[in-house]
Write an enzyme that holds these catalytic residues in place. Structure first.
Site, PDB file in Angstrom:
ATOM      1  N   HIS A   1      14.771   0.542  58.453  1.00 22.59           N
ATOM      2  CA  HIS A   1      13.334   0.654  58.734  1.00 22.59           C
ATOM      3  C   HIS A   1      12.509   0.881  57.481  1.00 22.59           C
ATOM      4  CE1 HIS A   1      13.485   1.654  63.292  1.00 22.59           C
ATOM      5  NE2 HIS A   1      13.560   0.377  63.016  1.00 22.59           N
TER       6      HIS A   1
ATOM      7  N   CYS B   1      16.376 -22.830  50.623  1.00 18.10           N
ATOM      8  CA  CYS B   1      15.637 -21.618  50.970  1.00 18.10           C
ATOM      9  C   CYS B   1      16.371 -20.329  50.627  1.00 18.10           C
ATOM     10  CB  CYS B   1      15.260 -21.620  52.447  1.00 18.10           C
ATOM     11  SG  CYS B   1      16.693 -21.468  53.524  1.00 18.10           S
TER      12      CYS B   1
HETATM   13  C1  PEP Z   1      20.717 -17.961  52.996  1.00 21.97           C
HETATM   14  O1  PEP Z   1      21.835 -17.668  53.448  1.00 21.97           O
HETATM   15  O2  PEP Z   1      20.548 -18.440  51.856  1.00 21.97           O
HETATM   16  C2  PEP Z   1      19.507 -17.724  53.807  1.00 21.97           C
HETATM   17  C3  PEP Z   1      18.333 -18.187  53.429  1.00 21.97           C
HETATM   18  O3  PEP Z   1      19.655 -16.976  54.920  1.00 21.97           O
HETATM   19  P1  PEP Z   1      19.757 -15.374  54.894  1.00 21.97           P
HETATM   20  O4  PEP Z   1      19.564 -14.930  53.475  1.00 21.97           O
HETATM   21  O5  PEP Z   1      18.705 -14.876  55.813  1.00 21.97           O
HETATM   22  O6  PEP Z   1      21.146 -15.197  55.377  1.00 21.97           O
END
Ligand code: PEP
Ligand code: MG
Length: 737
Positions: free
Chosen positions: A354, A662
């Site tokens: 949190h 991403c």
């Molecule tokens: C990743 O695995 O690169 C991703 C963007 O997802 P998370 O970091 O939320 O696992």
């Protein structure tokens, strides 16, 4: 005894004796290798190598001689991660002479980089008057020593060469986990866990019960005010506080406090007892989610005791201070922020906790872990909280503080320069267009679309709101959230990711005993096994879209069949909503390497691919992203990852399917440069990275870089990382990385 064994035996004695290790090591090396000088340079922030200890050079140069990575032979050894063995160093083209070192009489030089887990931590150098190259045995000895030194430097133990007694005034570095990024320089305040209990025993239980009840209702009122005052921080932080208010109103623990009072304790002592019983139980469970609740309960007990004691006036917090706490609840964090702190270190904080969610929502740099900092720090000590790199530097050396101050000033100046970049489209110097998108998960982060000028949301992590709430959110509320995301994005694309729960993002009550939760029942696996849950979310997404275009991606896909099953659920839900989305796209996240060998098939079924490098790298190298020391052992900027990307881009381009990246890598300009070189054109990142990456692209001649990268890949195919050559090229070409 052979010289190497004798040297290592002596080294062990030095380590065990507690003497300042770096100066002792330089002495030892000069005598064992018959050298005239030995010096140790240690890596400082900003890629600076600083002379930390020497035998044979002018001692006045210690702490003063600094070289950039790539500068001089020492800098070159660090930049290339290679041993430099030179019979006649002054005539080497990279040689630079620093008069303060008085090194003129030395001809030969052996520089060995000190490396650990793929990172250069420093350089150890030996010099002799005599112009002759060092023997393979000598190189071997120094390499072995560099290995030992690396452990020492990584532990922070040798960086100051301090003996315990003087340690209190010397710099210490504490590595930690990044909870919310940013850099702060300021004095330390320490959150004390000691509470004033007042008297322990009470004669009149009725009066104590009344005091407790009064205190509880006063505390509830204060919480209401706090919640109202946090309205600007957005819905999710309010949700966190609401969840916290539920704990505050929990009849169970209030009843137990009542019982303790009836047994003869004062109201204060009763609260303390119940809170500590609670804490002990939760600590034993060891579940990360419950540990976070522990912080909530301690936070509440502290509040109640303060109220019972008539809210004794609190010490003034210096504005811009860095708070150090063992645990911290979300309400208390908000409180401290309102009192003026600019950053926080929470020893038992975890990214999904949190307090971390709250810190990110408030834009407050925060670090978890940093074990030992709390015991070492004195209130008022100067500190640097580098929550970009993941460390707390306590009592920084003046020189280091100056480097940070200069870096912060430069950052502010750069940001001023970047402000103008915000409105410009992302393009390279040779005019190749890019799309820079945001990774977000909270409604209050939506205004970052405007502040950064991003081209859309490349990853909306839907599980974050669920984690903030501590449980499933009802479909109508979910739909309202998704709708407001699309409202804010307007014409800009948004890629919603379905719930990615499990592993490090466990929901409360998820009582799974898994050996390897990262490879366990998580993410889309849960969604496909519990289709009702996934359907509810897909329906909420479709309702939130309300007829607008909708792009949904599924995380942790391992097989084409999984993707098709998820897509089928999406399409069947889409048929049931009105109005139907004007366009519906389904994408797969590439996070599990198995997908790389199913690309031709996958690309026939998926509308887009988003590469989650955080998970992809962890699974490609079998290196847990959550284990310190392992997480950064393997480099994204390495031959296998480059080959994976090359193949992916080639296949996706041929199939006409768009690819974005991403993972956190896209947020770092150097990684973004490499990805650009491999053909990636859409990068999704945290808000603070958009302008730096845009600035890097604006100074990049991509046409020139691509063949350079191809040559590096060919020539250095046996290397574990191409980070340094790529960084050297970037620096030489004036890129801001
Ligand atoms: C990743 O695995 O690169 C991703 C963007 O997802 P998370 O970091 O939320 O696992
Ligand atoms: Mg992932």
């Amino acid at each position: 005894m052979s010289p190497p064994r004798r040297l290592l035996a002596r080294l062990r004695e030095i380590m065990a004796s507690g003497a300042a290790p770096l100066p002792e090591i330089t002495k030892l090396v000069t005598s064992e290798l018959g050298a005239d000088a030995c010096s140790i340079y240690v890596m400082r922030p900003g890629d600076i190598l600083e002379l930390m200890a020497t035998q044979g050079l002018n001692p006045q140069a210690v702490g003063r001689t600094r070289l950039r990575v790539g500068e001089g032979i020492v800098g070159l050894a660090a930049a290339t991660a290679r041993v430099m063995n030179l019979a006649d160093a002054p005539n080497h083209p990279a040689y630079v002479y620093r008069s303060e070192t008085s090194e003129a009489p030395y001809a030969s030089l052996l520089a060995v980089p000190v490396r650990r887990a793929g990172h250069t931590l420093g350089v150890i150098v030996v010099q002799k008057r005599e112009p002759r190259a060092y023997t393979p045995e000598e190189v071997d000895v120094l390499e072995t020593l560099a290995m030992v030194l690396a452990e020492q430097l990584a532990g922070g133990g040798a960086s100051d060469g301090a003996e315990e007694g003087v340690g209190a005034t010397l710099q210490r570095i504490f590595p930690g986990t990044i909870l919310a990024s940013g850099v702060v320089i300021g004095p330390v305040v320490v959150r004390s866990t000691r509470r004033t209990l007042g008297h322990l025993l009470a004669e009149d239980p009725k009066a104590e019960l009344a005091r407790l009840q009064q205190a509880v209702s006063r505390m509830q009122k204060e919480l209401d005010q706090l919640i109202a005052s946090s309205a600007h921080a957005g819905d999710e932080s309010r949700e966190v506080l609401e969840a916290y208010r539920l704990i505050a109103a929990d009849p169970g623990w209030l009843r137990r406090a009542g019982e303790a009072i009836r047994s003869g304790l004062s109201a204060g002592a009763a609260v303390e007892r119940v809170a500590s019983e609670f804490s002990d139980r939760m600590r034993r469970v060891g579940d990360p989610y419950l540990r976070e609740r522990l912080a909530d309960v301690e936070d509440l007990a502290g509040r109640l005791l303060a109220t019972l004691n008539g809210n004794a006036p609190r010490a003034v917090v210096p504005v811009g201070a860095i708070l150090l706490a063992r645990r911290l609840g979300p309400a208390e964090l908000l409180d401290w922020r309102n009192r003026g702190i600019a950053g926080v270190v929470i020893e038992e904080g975890t990214p999904a906790g949190h307090a971390a969610i709250m810190a990110r929502a408030l834009g407050l740099p925060a670090l978890g872990g940093a074990r030992g900092a709390l015991e070492t720090a004195e209130p008022g000590d100067d500190a640097i909280l580098d929550a970009d790199k993941g460390e707390l530097i306590l009592r920084p050396d003046i020189e280091l503080a100056q480097i940070y101050i200069a870096a912060l000033e430069a950052r502010t100046a750069r940001q001023a320069g970047w402000a103008e970049l915000r409105k410009r489209a992302a393009r390279t110097a040779d005019d190749v267009p890019f799309r820079l998108m945001l990774n977000i998960g909270l409604k209050l982060e939506l205004d970052q679309l405007e502040t950064t000028g991003a081209d859309g949301i490349g990853l909306f992590r839907t599980e974050i709101a669920v984690l903030a709430r501590g449980g499933e959110i009802d479909p109508a509320e979910q739909a309202a959230l998704y709708s407001s995301v699309l409202d804010s994005a307007g014409d800009r694309p948004v890629l919603f990711r379905t719930l990615d729960l499990g592993a490090d993002k466990q929901l409360p009550g998820a009582k799974l005993e898994e050996e390897n939760p990262a490879m366990g029942w998580r993410s889309i696996r849960v969604g496909l096994d519990r289709p009702a849950l996934l359907r509810r979310q897909l329906r909420a997404l479709l309702l939130g879209a309300g007829g607008r275009a909708l792009s949904v991606m599924f995380p942790m896909i391992a097989t084409v069949a999984e993707f098709r099953a998820a897509r089928t659920l999406l399409e069947s839900e889409a048929k049931r909503v009105h109005p139907q989305p004007e366009r519906l796209e389904a994408g797969a996240m590439l996070e599990i390497p198995s997908l790389l060998w199913q690309l031709p098939t996958l690309l026939r079924h998926a509308d887009f691919i988003s590469v989650g490098t955080n998970d992809l790298v962890q699974f490609l190298f079998a290196a847990d992203r959550g284990t310190p020391g392992i997480a950064d052992r393997y480099d994204l900027l390495s031959p296998p990852v480059f080959s994976a990307f090359e193949y992916l881009i080639e296949q996706a381009d041929a199939a006409g399917v768009s690819v974005s990246v991403c993972g956190e890598a896209a947020s770092r300009p150097l990684e973004a440069l490499a990805l650009a070189g491999l053909g990636v054109r859409t990068l999704s990142m945290s808000a603070s990275a958009v302008l730096p990456v845009k600035a890097m692209l604006a100074s990049l001649d991509l046409r020139a870089f691509r063949p350079v990268l191809a040559t590096m890949r060919r020539k250095l195919a046996d290397k574990p990382s191409l980070r340094e050559p790529i960084a050297t090229w970037a620096r030489e070409h004036g890129l801001v990385i």
